[in-house]
Design an enzyme around this catalytic site. Structure first.
Site, short mmCIF file in Angstrom:
data_model
loop_
_atom_site.label_atom_id
_atom_site.label_comp_id
_atom_site.label_asym_id
_atom_site.label_seq_id
_atom_site.Cartn_x
_atom_site.Cartn_y
_atom_site.Cartn_z
N CYS A 93 43.55 38.36 37.77
CA CYS A 93 43.64 37.02 37.54
C CYS A 93 42.81 36.69 36.16
O CYS A 93 41.83 37.40 35.75
CB CYS A 93 42.37 36.50 38.52
N GLY A 94 43.63 36.23 35.48
CA GLY A 94 42.95 36.22 33.85
C GLY A 94 42.16 35.09 33.66
O GLY A 94 41.02 35.62 32.84
N HIS A 95 42.06 34.10 34.14
CA HIS A 95 40.85 33.12 34.21
C HIS A 95 39.61 33.57 34.89
O HIS A 95 38.52 33.53 34.36
CB HIS A 95 41.02 31.72 34.55
N HIS A 226 52.61 31.67 43.38
CA HIS A 226 52.42 30.74 42.28
C HIS A 226 53.63 29.89 42.18
O HIS A 226 54.70 30.21 42.37
CB HIS A 226 51.81 31.16 41.12
N ASP A 252 45.88 24.85 38.98
CA ASP A 252 44.77 25.60 37.83
C ASP A 252 44.46 24.64 36.74
O ASP A 252 45.22 24.14 36.10
CB ASP A 252 45.50 26.72 37.35
N CYS A 256 45.75 29.06 32.87
CA CYS A 256 46.08 30.25 33.60
C CYS A 256 46.48 31.67 33.01
O CYS A 256 47.52 31.54 32.18
CB CYS A 256 47.23 29.91 34.73
N GLY A 257 45.61 32.79 33.17
CA GLY A 257 45.58 33.71 32.32
C GLY A 257 46.82 34.63 32.67
O GLY A 257 47.74 35.09 31.75
N THR A 258 47.11 34.83 34.04
CA THR A 258 48.39 35.70 34.19
C THR A 258 49.71 34.73 34.01
O THR A 258 50.48 35.38 33.76
CB THR A 258 48.12 36.19 35.67
#
Length: 336
Positions: A93-95, A226, A252, A256-258
């Site tokens: 999870c990026g964020h 997602h 989100d 969204c990082g990913t």
């Protein structure tokens, strides 16, 4: 650790560029496994009631996401992360990572071996986070994510709301169907967030029923959780705008990082970005992540790239949450 007894969890709450992060700092479930990927599987099999209790209503909400910190199993990592959110227990999870690094450094939960750099063992693999301090606060975090790649192009999807669509499937730590402008879809701006949620669920359901998505090097990472809708940017400096569906009813609030990693991987795979290029991704509320293609690589037989994502996070408070089985909603609920 049993779901039939009461458990209290101490948490640090905050957000990354608008999307919530809840870092659980006490009462971690004991997880078995030789690496963080195996620990993730153990958590999903035995302790998913903790995730639903902390993420779902009435203690969380549709957008809630969070994480636990564990000792790393890899000698090249400072700490290991387990990600939880309303959609499940994610490989990456990026964020969430930007938030976890910010909270952990500011509250002294981990001491990096190299100041300014935190090496994280995630279920998806090694993630390196470089952070910049402003006094006692973390000013910004740039994460170097796992190798990302374009998995499949022009995949046919049929949903009641729009009819036939074609989507690209890209991997950026999770699999993402990416809906670009086409005959039956112009821009995410044409729809209310609730409509994007409803249509995103339909896209996700169709894909999981008609296709199989499995990471070529890690069969534990599979399926679509997602849906990434796209649109023209609105903020100065942005290259593109997006809205990512996750869980049953969440969009989100961060870029969204990913998802940003997957979108860069899609553009790299289609020859629209190259190594060294920057990509500024804008969220539904206008916040921005600065992405960059750091290197080229391969994942199985797929041409891949190594993305980095830069963003910021802030702590908004702390909480002490009790899951008490006397409560009929102890383990949470969702209203879709």
């Amino acid at each position: 650790m049993s779901p039939r007894t009461a458990h209290t969890f101490h948490c640090i709450d905050g957000h990354t560029c608008g999307n919530p992060v809840r870092l659980v700092v006490s009462n971690h479930p004991p997880l078995l496994g030789a690496n963080q990927g195996e620990r993730r599987v153990h958590f999903m099999e035995q302790f998913d009631w903790i995730r639903t209790g902390l993420m779902f209503e009435p203690r969380g909400h549709a957008q809630m996401s969070g994480a636990f910190l564990y000792p790393a199993t890899r000698p090249d990592c400072d700490i290991a992360v387990l990600y939880i959110e309303t959609s499940g227990c994610l490989p990456m999870c990026g964020h969430g990572t930007i938030g976890v690094v910010t909270f952990a450094i500011e509250r002294g939960l981990v001491t990096p071996r190299t100041p300014g750099e935190l090496r994280l063992e995630t279920p998806a693999g090694l993630v390196v986070a470089r952070y910049e301090m402003d006094g006692q606060y973390v000013k910004g975090v740039r994460i170097t994510n796992v190798p990302s790649f374009l998995f499949r192009t022009d995949v046919k999807v049929v949903i009641p709301q729009l009819g036939e669509l074609k989507v690209d499937i890209a991997y950026g730590g999770n699999f993402y169907p990416i809906v670009e402008a086409q005959e039956n879809f112009r821009d995410m701006a044409d729809f209310k967030p609730s409509e994007l949620v409803e249509m995103g669920r339909a896209v996700r359901q169709y894909l999981n029923e008609h296709y199989e998505f499995v990471h070529p090097e890690d069969p534990k990472i599979r399926g679509v959780r997602h849906c990434l809708w796209t649109g023209a940017p609105r903020q100065p400096g942005s290259d593109a705008r997006n809205a990512v569906l996750y869980g049953e009813a969440a969009i989100d609030r961060s870029p969204c990082g990913t998802g940003t990693s997957a979108r860069m991987a899609q553009r790299y795979g289609r020859g629209l970005l190259k190594a060294g290029d920057q990509f500024v991704h804008e969220s539904i509320i206008g916040s921005q992540f600065i992405g960059r293609i750091e290197a080229e690589t391969k994942v199985g037989d797929y041409a891949a790239m190594v993305p980095s994502i830069e963003g910021w996070a802030v702590i908004t408070g702390t909480s002490q949450i009790t899951l008490d089985p006397r409560d009929p909603y102890c383990h949470g609920f969702e209203v879709a």
